[in-house]
Motif scaffolding. Structure first.
Motif, mmCIF file in Angstrom:
data_model
loop_
_atom_site.group_PDB
_atom_site.id
_atom_site.type_symbol
_atom_site.label_atom_id
_atom_site.label_comp_id
_atom_site.label_asym_id
_atom_site.label_seq_id
_atom_site.Cartn_x
_atom_site.Cartn_y
_atom_site.Cartn_z
ATOM 1 N N GLY A 73 -56.758 -116.445 3.782
ATOM 2 C CA GLY A 73 -57.932 -116.870 3.022
ATOM 3 C C GLY A 73 -57.564 -117.088 1.570
ATOM 4 N N THR A 74 -58.290 -117.966 0.914
ATOM 5 C CA THR A 74 -58.045 -118.237 -0.497
ATOM 6 C C THR A 74 -58.021 -116.938 -1.294
ATOM 7 O OG1 THR A 74 -59.099 -120.409 -0.352
ATOM 8 C CG2 THR A 74 -58.921 -119.440 -2.545
ATOM 9 N N VAL A 75 -57.011 -116.789 -2.130
ATOM 10 C CA VAL A 75 -56.890 -115.561 -2.922
ATOM 11 C C VAL A 75 -57.810 -115.662 -4.139
ATOM 12 C CG1 VAL A 75 -55.337 -114.037 -4.188
ATOM 13 C CG2 VAL A 75 -54.508 -115.258 -2.161
ATOM 14 N N TRP A 76 -58.908 -114.955 -4.054
ATOM 15 C CA TRP A 76 -59.837 -114.813 -5.175
ATOM 16 C C TRP A 76 -60.677 -113.574 -4.890
ATOM 17 C CZ3 TRP A 76 -64.502 -118.698 -5.164
ATOM 18 C CH2 TRP A 76 -64.954 -118.912 -3.866
ATOM 19 N N PRO A 77 -61.425 -113.058 -5.884
ATOM 20 C CA PRO A 77 -62.058 -111.737 -5.736
ATOM 21 C C PRO A 77 -62.924 -111.553 -4.506
ATOM 22 C CG PRO A 77 -62.075 -112.393 -8.030
ATOM 23 C CD PRO A 77 -61.548 -113.574 -7.275
ATOM 24 N N ARG A 78 -63.687 -112.566 -4.083
ATOM 25 C CA ARG A 78 -64.598 -112.392 -2.960
ATOM 26 C C ARG A 78 -63.874 -112.037 -1.661
ATOM 27 N NH1 ARG A 78 -65.844 -116.069 1.497
ATOM 28 N NH2 ARG A 78 -66.337 -117.789 0.116
ATOM 29 N N LYS A 79 -62.653 -112.514 -1.491
ATOM 30 C CA LYS A 79 -61.925 -112.271 -0.246
ATOM 31 C C LYS A 79 -61.381 -110.846 -0.146
ATOM 32 C CE LYS A 79 -62.264 -116.058 2.168
ATOM 33 N NZ LYS A 79 -62.905 -116.052 3.512
ATOM 34 N N GLY A 80 -61.301 -110.134 -1.272
ATOM 35 C CA GLY A 80 -61.008 -108.711 -1.221
ATOM 36 C C GLY A 80 -59.572 -108.316 -0.946
ATOM 37 N N HIS A 81 -58.619 -109.200 -1.215
ATOM 38 C CA HIS A 81 -57.215 -108.807 -1.049
ATOM 39 C C HIS A 81 -56.904 -107.552 -1.862
ATOM 40 C CE1 HIS A 81 -57.377 -113.173 -0.284
ATOM 41 N NE2 HIS A 81 -56.357 -112.999 0.539
ATOM 42 N N HIS A 82 -57.536 -107.458 -3.032
ATOM 43 C CA HIS A 82 -57.275 -106.306 -3.921
ATOM 44 C C HIS A 82 -57.750 -105.001 -3.298
ATOM 45 C CE1 HIS A 82 -61.292 -107.878 -4.836
ATOM 46 N NE2 HIS A 82 -61.633 -106.640 -5.180
ATOM 47 N N ASN A 83 -58.740 -105.077 -2.405
ATOM 48 C CA ASN A 83 -59.200 -103.854 -1.742
ATOM 49 C C ASN A 83 -58.142 -103.318 -0.774
ATOM 50 O OD1 ASN A 83 -61.732 -103.686 -3.022
ATOM 51 N ND2 ASN A 83 -62.607 -105.177 -1.603
ATOM 52 N N ASP A 144 -49.708 -107.423 13.045
ATOM 53 C CA ASP A 144 -50.335 -106.455 13.941
ATOM 54 C C ASP A 144 -51.845 -106.328 13.731
ATOM 55 O OD1 ASP A 144 -47.804 -105.488 15.105
ATOM 56 O OD2 ASP A 144 -47.447 -104.665 13.109
ATOM 57 N N ILE A 145 -52.283 -106.296 12.469
ATOM 58 C CA ILE A 145 -53.701 -106.094 12.157
ATOM 59 C C ILE A 145 -54.112 -107.092 11.085
ATOM 60 C CG2 ILE A 145 -55.464 -104.492 11.302
ATOM 61 C CD1 ILE A 145 -53.744 -102.180 12.306
ATOM 62 N N PHE A 146 -55.267 -107.716 11.289
ATOM 63 C CA PHE A 146 -55.813 -108.659 10.319
ATOM 64 C C PHE A 146 -56.773 -107.908 9.397
ATOM 65 C CE2 PHE A 146 -58.643 -111.935 8.709
ATOM 66 C CZ PHE A 146 -57.772 -112.972 8.431
ATOM 67 N N MET A 147 -56.609 -108.097 8.093
ATOM 68 C CA MET A 147 -57.425 -107.409 7.093
ATOM 69 C C MET A 147 -58.298 -108.419 6.349
ATOM 70 S SD MET A 147 -56.129 -104.342 7.510
ATOM 71 C CE MET A 147 -56.778 -103.408 6.115
ATOM 72 N N MET A 148 -59.600 -108.160 6.291
ATOM 73 C CA MET A 148 -60.479 -108.967 5.451
ATOM 74 C C MET A 148 -61.537 -108.053 4.844
ATOM 75 S SD MET A 148 -62.274 -112.677 6.048
ATOM 76 C CE MET A 148 -60.716 -113.531 5.814
ATOM 77 N N LEU A 149 -61.193 -107.492 3.682
ATOM 78 C CA LEU A 149 -62.066 -106.522 3.018
ATOM 79 C C LEU A 149 -62.867 -107.209 1.910
ATOM 80 C CD1 LEU A 149 -59.639 -103.458 2.890
ATOM 81 C CD2 LEU A 149 -61.277 -104.111 4.657
ATOM 82 N N SER A 150 -63.619 -108.208 2.329
ATOM 83 C CA SER A 150 -64.385 -109.038 1.394
ATOM 84 C C SER A 150 -65.459 -108.235 0.680
ATOM 85 C CB SER A 150 -65.038 -110.199 2.140
ATOM 86 O OG SER A 150 -64.079 -110.940 2.847
ATOM 87 N N GLU A 151 -65.865 -108.729 -0.483
ATOM 88 C CA GLU A 151 -66.962 -108.100 -1.231
ATOM 89 C C GLU A 151 -67.826 -109.185 -1.868
ATOM 90 O OE1 GLU A 151 -65.117 -107.074 -5.559
ATOM 91 O OE2 GLU A 151 -64.480 -105.734 -3.934
ATOM 92 N N SER A 152 -69.132 -108.986 -1.831
ATOM 93 C CA SER A 152 -70.056 -109.945 -2.438
ATOM 94 C C SER A 152 -69.903 -109.933 -3.950
ATOM 95 C CB SER A 152 -71.495 -109.606 -2.044
ATOM 96 O OG SER A 152 -71.676 -109.712 -0.656
ATOM 97 N N GLN A 153 -70.120 -111.094 -4.559
ATOM 98 C CA GLN A 153 -69.955 -111.242 -6.002
ATOM 99 C C GLN A 153 -71.315 -111.306 -6.708
ATOM 100 O OE1 GLN A 153 -66.423 -111.524 -7.261
ATOM 101 N NE2 GLN A 153 -66.525 -110.555 -5.245
#
Length: 246
Positions: A73-83, A144-153
């Motif tokens: 997913g596009t790397v930006w805050p909503r996608k939650g890579h930082h989480n 092995d595991i897909f991570m998507m720890l998105s957060e609403s802005q």
């Protein structure tokens, strides 16, 4: 326009529609109040991978001694890579051989860079950027595991569904996704993956451990869940609700 005025205009436009199809119950919850509920039908997004029937899926995941996490997913805050990165120190305590692949357009690295420059991350994280489908499928097959720890802005931007989760499920990857987002519809909690508080490192680590300890069941659940979301099936749900328009 003010938020209230914007809702009025949205309501006026949507009230003229014969059919309103949110892609998740979370998206539905964001619709303006006062709409005719009979016109609203939730239908999830579908997936249609290029030549998906010809893709050879690696069924020997998690047996390599490494734990490979991935986000697409596009790397930006909503996608939650930082989480994911925020929880990384706790993940490393249990899984010293963990690796994290980040695939997608590098639009905003501000939050990612707060964590990724730490010394213990440098050997563990790979920023792929945008890649071709063939390379994407290769990385998914190695994960092995897909991570998507998105957060609403605060701007109102939110995760409406998360079709990348379903695509990863097709490769047998269970998913870990965020509560209070469209991911609650994209993940069959306890079957194709686990829903967590994206800010709670312990919940994230516990979810990883649960999946690792029951990997075969979660992987099979993920693959089965994905087949229910192929466009060949989802389109029939559209046809059905369109045919029932009065």
């Amino acid at each position: 326009y003010s938020s209230a005025a914007s809702d009025v205009y949205k309501r006026q436009a949507l009230s003229r529609m014969d059919l309103i199809i949110p892609v998740s119950n979370y998206s539905k919850s964001k619709l303006p109040e006062g709409l005719d509920s009979k016109k609203i039908n939730v239908i999830p997004n579908g997936f249609d991978l290029e030549n998906f029937n010809e893709i050879k899926i690696n069924t020997h995941k998690i047996l390599s001694g490494e734990l490979n996490l991935v986000t697409v997913g596009t790397v930006w805050p909503r996608k939650g890579h930082h989480n994911v990165l925020k929880a990384f120190p706790e993940i490393l305590k249990k899984y010293s051989n963990v690796r994290y692949s980040i695939i997608g357009r590098l639009a905003d690295l501000s939050k990612v860079n707060q964590y990724s420059n730490e010394n213990y991350f440098k050997e563990k994280i790979k920023l792929h950027g945008q890649i071709q489908n063939k390379e994407l499928y290769k990385v998914l097959n190695e994960s092995d595991i897909f991570m998507m720890l998105s957060e609403s802005q605060s701007s109102g931007d939110f995760e409406g569904f998360g079709i990348a989760v379903i695509e990863a499920n097709y490769f047998g990857l269970p998913a870990i996704g965020s509560k209070n987002s469209g991911l609650e519809d994209a993940i069959n909690n306890g079957v194709s993956g686990i829903i967590v508080d994206p800010k709670n490192s312990k919940e994230i680590c516990d979810a990883i451990e649960t999946i690792v300890n029951n990997y075969k069941e979660f992987s099979e659940g993920a693959k089965k869940w994905s087949t229910e979301h192929h466009w060949s099936k989802i389109i029939n749900r559209y046809i059905k609700v369109i045919d029932n328009i009065n």
